[in-house]
Design a protein around this motif. Structure first.
Motif, PDB file in Angstrom:
ATOM      1  N   TYR A 342     -17.551 -19.874  66.100  1.00  0.00           N
ATOM      2  CA  TYR A 342     -17.139 -20.400  64.810  1.00  0.00           C
ATOM      3  C   TYR A 342     -18.182 -21.399  64.346  1.00  0.00           C
ATOM      4  O   TYR A 342     -18.958 -21.943  65.146  1.00  0.00           O
ATOM      5  CB  TYR A 342     -15.751 -21.063  64.879  1.00  0.00           C
ATOM      6  N   ALA A 348     -14.113 -28.444  54.295  1.00  0.00           N
ATOM      7  CA  ALA A 348     -12.974 -28.400  55.217  1.00  0.00           C
ATOM      8  C   ALA A 348     -12.288 -27.045  55.213  1.00  0.00           C
ATOM      9  O   ALA A 348     -11.867 -26.552  56.265  1.00  0.00           O
ATOM     10  CB  ALA A 348     -11.964 -29.505  54.860  1.00  0.00           C
ATOM     11  N   GLY A 349     -12.167 -26.428  54.051  1.00  0.00           N
ATOM     12  CA  GLY A 349     -11.530 -25.117  53.989  1.00  0.00           C
ATOM     13  C   GLY A 349     -12.291 -24.058  54.766  1.00  0.00           C
ATOM     14  O   GLY A 349     -11.692 -23.212  55.441  1.00  0.00           O
ATOM     15  N   ARG A 351     -14.334 -24.639  57.373  1.00  0.00           N
ATOM     16  CA  ARG A 351     -14.213 -24.944  58.793  1.00  0.00           C
ATOM     17  C   ARG A 351     -12.857 -24.510  59.334  1.00  0.00           C
ATOM     18  O   ARG A 351     -12.761 -23.958  60.435  1.00  0.00           O
ATOM     19  CB  ARG A 351     -14.408 -26.444  59.029  1.00  0.00           C
ATOM     20  N   ASP A 352     -11.814 -24.755  58.552  1.00  0.00           N
ATOM     21  CA  ASP A 352     -10.484 -24.366  58.992  1.00  0.00           C
ATOM     22  C   ASP A 352     -10.366 -22.847  59.118  1.00  0.00           C
ATOM     23  O   ASP A 352      -9.750 -22.339  60.058  1.00  0.00           O
ATOM     24  CB  ASP A 352      -9.449 -24.902  58.010  1.00  0.00           C
ATOM     25  N   LEU A 355     -12.198 -21.692  62.320  1.00  0.00           N
ATOM     26  CA  LEU A 355     -11.422 -22.005  63.516  1.00  0.00           C
ATOM     27  C   LEU A 355     -10.228 -21.069  63.662  1.00  0.00           C
ATOM     28  O   LEU A 355      -9.929 -20.579  64.758  1.00  0.00           O
ATOM     29  CB  LEU A 355     -10.958 -23.458  63.442  1.00  0.00           C
ATOM     30  N   ARG A 356      -9.561 -20.807  62.568  1.00  0.00           N
ATOM     31  CA  ARG A 356      -8.399 -19.918  62.609  1.00  0.00           C
ATOM     32  C   ARG A 356      -8.794 -18.492  62.992  1.00  0.00           C
ATOM     33  O   ARG A 356      -8.083 -17.811  63.734  1.00  0.00           O
ATOM     34  CB  ARG A 356      -7.699 -19.941  61.251  1.00  0.00           C
ATOM     35  N   PRO A 403     -13.245 -30.383  66.839  1.00  0.00           N
ATOM     36  CA  PRO A 403     -11.870 -30.678  66.384  1.00  0.00           C
ATOM     37  C   PRO A 403     -10.853 -30.397  67.477  1.00  0.00           C
ATOM     38  O   PRO A 403     -10.041 -29.476  67.388  1.00  0.00           O
ATOM     39  CB  PRO A 403     -11.705 -29.727  65.200  1.00  0.00           C
ATOM     40  N   LYS A 406      -7.000 -30.743  66.337  1.00  0.00           N
ATOM     41  CA  LYS A 406      -6.595 -29.684  65.426  1.00  0.00           C
ATOM     42  C   LYS A 406      -6.612 -28.329  66.113  1.00  0.00           C
ATOM     43  O   LYS A 406      -5.713 -27.500  65.909  1.00  0.00           O
ATOM     44  CB  LYS A 406      -7.521 -29.667  64.210  1.00  0.00           C
ATOM     45  N   ARG A 410      -3.234 -26.095  66.548  1.00  0.00           N
ATOM     46  CA  ARG A 410      -3.202 -24.769  65.919  1.00  0.00           C
ATOM     47  C   ARG A 410      -3.058 -23.674  66.968  1.00  0.00           C
ATOM     48  O   ARG A 410      -2.345 -22.685  66.751  1.00  0.00           O
ATOM     49  CB  ARG A 410      -4.469 -24.557  65.092  1.00  0.00           C
TER      50      ARG A 410
END
Length: 546
Positions: A342, A348-349, A351-352, A355-356, A403, A406, A410
């Motif tokens: 990743y 931020a969007g 990166r999220d 990660l997801r 992170p 987080k 998650r």
């Protein structure tokens, strides 16, 4: 040096099964809103936002002297300008914000204490004195020593001020965010105009959130969303003249449709169970969003012995990827290591999403194998101070960019949806002992094992309850086992640990199938190679059976 005693290892905490999430949230966009809908939402958000700012100021002023009577007084004052339910949501948000600020204040004090302790120790050493891996030495030059001495006084003053604030119950809170407030003085670096900054600042300070209430119609009387997606808002008393339906309510033209967890949301709304809603505006996209959230009972965790059945997958968390390796129940690595990459650079969007996506691929792999996951119980809150790591700026940036909180939250919540158990282990010495005992033995001509791959093996072995060392070496004088059992993997209760390896027919090479020998025995070619026009004759394998 050989006579020096080694520092004893710190106590390793036992592994445990991580608890699942206690709440869920889903979001949808409110499309096809009219200009009138937008004006009403802006007016309601601005009015309630001013009340929330005023209430938060009073809550912070009360400090540690807050009581039930003062809370009731604040709520009565807000009820006159809104409603009882809006007042309850506002006061609850103020209490939560104050409690969050107190926790952040405590973490800041602990960081200052660690910095003061490190600087004081290094100042007490001679200039240029070398340190060890565990204890830092002195500073490199007199100039650096002098600069750190000044910084020590600065940190001590900050620490004294923070301790005084904590004793008095005083916290520092900025509604709208400290980062956005500071951008007001750095418009060029933030690439914002005055009007753009003002729009974002006002939108962040609006308040359009209402807690649910079980037993009420559709689970929420303030922001109501029906089963068919109709959204209506109970207007505050000063804005009741804007209502377009009975009982001071305003019905939006948009229909809410939750694609994620839509069935769960529909079941709760149909049963009049509590659902909390929040309406907010994304100024950059000029879109309104509706977020629904509710609590769920914690998922029942399985015993750790049951989670270890059949082995598991050890996962090592890194700055740019997850290193995973499957282990059997005896702690032996199976198959090839897997890496799930990743990218944590960008907004931020983005990166999220990265990660997801990595966690989704990892969980799907574990779900197909029917195995549990083992991950380190990481916490870098005390490891980011520049005083501890000194000139190792790249290392400080590395651990600051991971992170861990987080990712862990998650992973646990996503694993609970798939019925995958997550085992958290103590992260002590996993990377060090993995590189020492597993990296070289697992490296071959066709496979390059990294330090992170070896760490995933040690994480999995610790979750399984095994030692982190691999098979011990045989005695130095002969190859017998007269000095005792020489393996650190299989215990005395494991059946078949002293038996020979089962016979697999065929040559033991990777290029030839194990069934090649049996295939040649049952199908013999009788081709006559001397005759160019000869036909190939294959003997019937049934003739060889008895």
């Amino acid at each position: 040096m050989a006579d020096q005693k080694k520092k004893p290892l710190r106590q390793i905490d036992p592994p445990f099964v991580a608890l699942g999430a206690s709440g869920v949230a889903t979001r949808t966009s409110l499309k096809h809103l009219t200009s009138g809908d937008g004006k009403v939402l802006r007016a309601v958000g601005a009015h309630l936002g001013s009340l929330a700012s005023r209430d938060l100021k009073r809550r912070c002023a009360d400090g540690l002297e807050n009581s039930t009577d003062r809370w009731a007084e604040r709520k009565r004052a807000l009820t006159k300008e809104s409603s009882s339910r809006w007042a309850g949501s506002i006061t609850k948000a103020s209490h939560d914000q104050w409690a969050l600020s107190r926790r952040a204040q405590l973490a800041h004090i602990q960081g200052l204490e660690a910095g003061v302790k490190t600087i004081a120790h290094r100042l007490s050493q001679r200039v240029g004195e070398k340190g060890t891996k565990r204890v830092p030495g002195g500073y490199r030059s007199r100039q650096e020593w002098f600069a750190k001495a000044r910084r020590l006084h600065v940190l001590e003053d900050r620490l004294a001020a923070e301790r005084a604030d904590r004793e008095q119950g005083r916290v520092r809170v900025v509604r709208g965010g400290k980062k956005l407030a500071r951008n007001r003085h750095n418009m060029e670096s933030a690439q914002l105009t005055r009007e753009q900054w003002r729009d974002r600042w006002e939108a962040e300070r609006w308040f359009l959130a209402a807690d649910g209430e079980s037993g009420k119609r559709f689970g929420n009387e303030t922001i109501r969303v029906t089963a068919d997606g109709e959204v209506s808002v109970k207007l505050p008393a000063p804005l009741a003249h804007l209502a377009n339906t009975r009982h001071g309510r305003y019905v939006l033209a948009a229909k809410a449709t939750f694609r994620h967890r839509g069935d769960e949301w529909a079941d709760r709304v149909s049963a009049n169970r509590a659902v909390a809603y929040r309406i907010h505006l994304d100024v950059q996209r000029n879109r309104w969003y509706l977020t629904a959230s509710w609590t769920i009972p914690p998922a029942k965790t399985v015993p750790i012995a049951q989670a270890r059945t059949g082995g598991l997958i050890g996962v090592d968390t890194n700055a740019d990827h997850l290193a995973a390796w499957r282990l059997d129940e005896h702690g032996n690595p199976c198959g090839e290591p897997r890496r799930f990459f990743y990218d944590l650079h960008g907004p931020a969007g983005y990166r999220d999403g990265q990660l997801r996506h990595a966690l989704t691929r990892l969980l799907h792999w574990a779900h197909r194998r029917g195995l549990s996951l083992a991950i380190e119980d990481l916490d870098f809150t005390a490891e980011k101070t520049r005083e501890k790591h000194g000139r190792r700026k790249r290392f400080r940036q590395l651990i600051s960019g991971m992170p861990v909180a987080k990712l862990r939250a998650r992973l646990v919540s996503m694993a609970a949806e798939l019925g995958i158990t997550v085992i958290a282990v103590d992260p002590a010495y996993t990377s060090k002992w993995g590189a020492e005992h597993w990296q070289k033995p697992l490296t071959s001509k066709n496979r390059k094992t990294t330090r992170h791959d070896a760490a995933s093996v040690t994480i999995g072995r610790r979750a399984l309850g095994h030692r982190l060392r691999r098979r011990t070496a045989p005695p130095h004088d002969d190859q017998s086992d007269r000095r005792g059992h020489r393996t650190a993997q299989a215990g005395d209760v494991i059946r078949g640990r002293e038996e020979t390896r089962p016979r697999i027919p065929g040559p033991r090479t990777r290029s030839v199938s194990p069934d090649a020998e049996r295939t040649r025995a049952t199908s013999a070619s009788t081709t006559v190679r001397d005759a160019p026009d000869a036909q190939v004759r294959v003997q019937d394998p049934l003739l060889l059976t008895d």
